[in-house]
Design a protein around this motif. Structure first.
Motif, PDB file in Angstrom:
ATOM      1  N   ASP A 148       0.824  -1.209   0.000  1.00 21.65           N
ATOM      2  CA  ASP A 148       0.000   0.000   0.000  1.00 21.65           C
ATOM      3  C   ASP A 148       0.859   1.260   0.000  1.00 21.65           C
ATOM      4  OD1 ASP A 148      -2.355  -1.457  -0.006  1.00 21.65           O
ATOM      5  OD2 ASP A 148      -2.644  -1.323   2.172  1.00 21.65           O
ATOM      6  N   GLU A 149       1.938   1.261   0.795  1.00 24.04           N
ATOM      7  CA  GLU A 149       2.833   2.423   0.839  1.00 24.04           C
ATOM      8  C   GLU A 149       3.537   2.610  -0.499  1.00 24.04           C
ATOM      9  OE1 GLU A 149       3.985   2.338   5.591  1.00 24.04           O
ATOM     10  OE2 GLU A 149       5.163   1.150   4.183  1.00 24.04           O
ATOM     11  N   GLU A 150       3.936   1.506  -1.120  1.00 22.94           N
ATOM     12  CA  GLU A 150       4.602   1.590  -2.415  1.00 22.94           C
ATOM     13  C   GLU A 150       3.656   2.154  -3.475  1.00 22.94           C
ATOM     14  OE1 GLU A 150       7.026  -1.509  -5.133  1.00 22.94           O
ATOM     15  OE2 GLU A 150       7.474  -1.574  -2.991  1.00 22.94           O
ATOM     16  N   SER A 151       2.403   1.724  -3.457  1.00 24.31           N
ATOM     17  CA  SER A 151       1.400   2.259  -4.382  1.00 24.31           C
ATOM     18  C   SER A 151       1.185   3.752  -4.154  1.00 24.31           C
ATOM     19  CB  SER A 151       0.058   1.541  -4.211  1.00 24.31           C
ATOM     20  OG  SER A 151       0.166   0.205  -4.584  1.00 24.31           O
ATOM     21  N   LYS A 152       1.107   4.147  -2.893  1.00 26.93           N
ATOM     22  CA  LYS A 152       0.912   5.563  -2.557  1.00 26.93           C
ATOM     23  C   LYS A 152       2.133   6.383  -2.974  1.00 26.93           C
ATOM     24  CE  LYS A 152      -1.586   8.788  -0.691  1.00 26.93           C
ATOM     25  NZ  LYS A 152      -2.811   9.249  -1.346  1.00 26.93           N
ATOM     26  N   LEU A 153       3.338   5.833  -2.814  1.00 31.96           N
ATOM     27  CA  LEU A 153       4.554   6.510  -3.255  1.00 31.96           C
ATOM     28  C   LEU A 153       4.486   6.795  -4.756  1.00 31.96           C
ATOM     29  CD1 LEU A 153       7.484   7.553  -2.917  1.00 31.96           C
ATOM     30  CD2 LEU A 153       8.234   5.175  -3.243  1.00 31.96           C
ATOM     31  N   ILE A 154       4.079   5.817  -5.531  1.00 30.75           N
ATOM     32  CA  ILE A 154       3.977   5.997  -6.980  1.00 30.75           C
ATOM     33  C   ILE A 154       2.895   7.024  -7.305  1.00 30.75           C
ATOM     34  CG2 ILE A 154       3.341   4.824  -9.135  1.00 30.75           C
ATOM     35  CD1 ILE A 154       4.731   2.297  -7.858  1.00 30.75           C
ATOM     36  N   GLU A 155       1.768   6.959  -6.608  1.00 27.64           N
ATOM     37  CA  GLU A 155       0.672   7.905  -6.833  1.00 27.64           C
ATOM     38  C   GLU A 155       1.115   9.343  -6.546  1.00 27.64           C
ATOM     39  OE1 GLU A 155      -3.456   8.886  -4.531  1.00 27.64           O
ATOM     40  OE2 GLU A 155      -3.026   6.757  -4.913  1.00 27.64           O
ATOM     41  N   VAL A 156       1.753   9.560  -5.399  1.00 29.73           N
ATOM     42  CA  VAL A 156       2.214  10.905  -5.035  1.00 29.73           C
ATOM     43  C   VAL A 156       3.284  11.380  -6.014  1.00 29.73           C
ATOM     44  CG1 VAL A 156       3.399  12.253  -3.250  1.00 29.73           C
ATOM     45  CG2 VAL A 156       1.592  10.654  -2.602  1.00 29.73           C
ATOM     46  N   THR A 157       4.174  10.482  -6.405  1.00 30.34           N
ATOM     47  CA  THR A 157       5.220  10.839  -7.377  1.00 30.34           C
ATOM     48  C   THR A 157       4.602  11.333  -8.670  1.00 30.34           C
ATOM     49  OG1 THR A 157       6.749   9.222  -6.441  1.00 30.34           O
ATOM     50  CG2 THR A 157       7.188   9.959  -8.677  1.00 30.34           C
ATOM     51  N   MET A 158       3.584  10.647  -9.151  1.00 28.45           N
ATOM     52  CA  MET A 158       2.940  11.032 -10.417  1.00 28.45           C
ATOM     53  C   MET A 158       2.361  12.443 -10.340  1.00 28.45           C
ATOM     54  SD  MET A 158       3.614   8.559 -12.369  1.00 28.45           S
ATOM     55  CE  MET A 158       2.615   8.856 -13.790  1.00 28.45           C
ATOM     56  N   THR A 159       1.863  12.841  -9.182  1.00 29.07           N
ATOM     57  CA  THR A 159       1.295  14.192  -9.055  1.00 29.07           C
ATOM     58  C   THR A 159       2.374  15.267  -8.995  1.00 29.07           C
ATOM     59  OG1 THR A 159       1.195  14.154  -6.634  1.00 29.07           O
ATOM     60  CG2 THR A 159      -0.730  13.302  -7.833  1.00 29.07           C
ATOM     61  N   GLU A 160       3.608  14.883  -8.659  1.00 27.12           N
ATOM     62  CA  GLU A 160       4.680  15.864  -8.503  1.00 27.12           C
ATOM     63  C   GLU A 160       5.602  15.976  -9.719  1.00 27.12           C
ATOM     64  OE1 GLU A 160       6.818  15.510  -4.826  1.00 27.12           O
ATOM     65  OE2 GLU A 160       4.974  15.428  -3.636  1.00 27.12           O
ATOM     66  N   ILE A 161       5.377  15.148 -10.733  1.00 29.25           N
ATOM     67  CA  ILE A 161       6.248  15.170 -11.908  1.00 29.25           C
ATOM     68  C   ILE A 161       6.095  16.493 -12.648  1.00 29.25           C
ATOM     69  CG2 ILE A 161       6.587  14.172 -14.217  1.00 29.25           C
ATOM     70  CD1 ILE A 161       6.163  11.433 -12.973  1.00 29.25           C
TER      71      ILE A 161
END
Length: 137
Positions: free
Chosen positions: A62-75
């Motif tokens: 779940d944390e790994e999925s959230k990391l990817i999700e947050v990363t996508m919003t900051e690109i």
């Protein structure tokens, strides 16, 4: 909680690209007291600074999925190109509970390497080795 301590030897600025590649190795004990979002922020702040982050115990799915999700919003094409993440499980550990062994569950402990997408390239990965090329930019 304070983050990693940059520039512990007092030399040149930690943001100077001529210093080489900085690697933040974060212990499981350091991550243990943090919430999921605090872990993600700690990781992304380091990676946005151009550092490679190595987590001793990795993240939950779940944390790994959230990391990817947050990363996508900051690109941002001019500022932050995203992350590369490679994970592999640690070998069976003797501290695994008897019940986990009996039920056939594997230890959740794993090593995770995270870095800026524009600086890290995975050359080879198998169950025993992650080989990575890290550029200075």
């Amino acid at each position: 909680m304070p983050g990693p301590t940059p520039n512990v030897d007092g030399d040149a600025s930690p943001d100077d690209p001529d210093d080489g590649v900085r690697i933040d190795m974060i212990s499981g004990a350091r991550m243990e007291g943090l919430t999921g979002m605090e872990k993600i922020r700690l990781i992304l702040d380091g990676v946005r600074d151009g550092n490679i982050v190595i987590l001793e115990e990795g993240l939950s799915p779940d944390e790994e999925s959230k990391l990817i999700e947050v990363t996508m919003t900051e690109i941002s094409p001019d500022d932050f190109t995203g992350i590369e993440i490679e994970t592999y499980p640690k070998a069976e550990t003797s501290d695994q509970s008897f019940l986990d062994k009996l039920m056939g569950r594997k230890s959740a402990q794993k090593l995770t390497v995270i870095g800026p997408a524009n600086r890290i390239e995975t050359l080879h990965k198998d169950e025993n080795l992650i080989s990575t090329l890290v550029s200075r930019k």
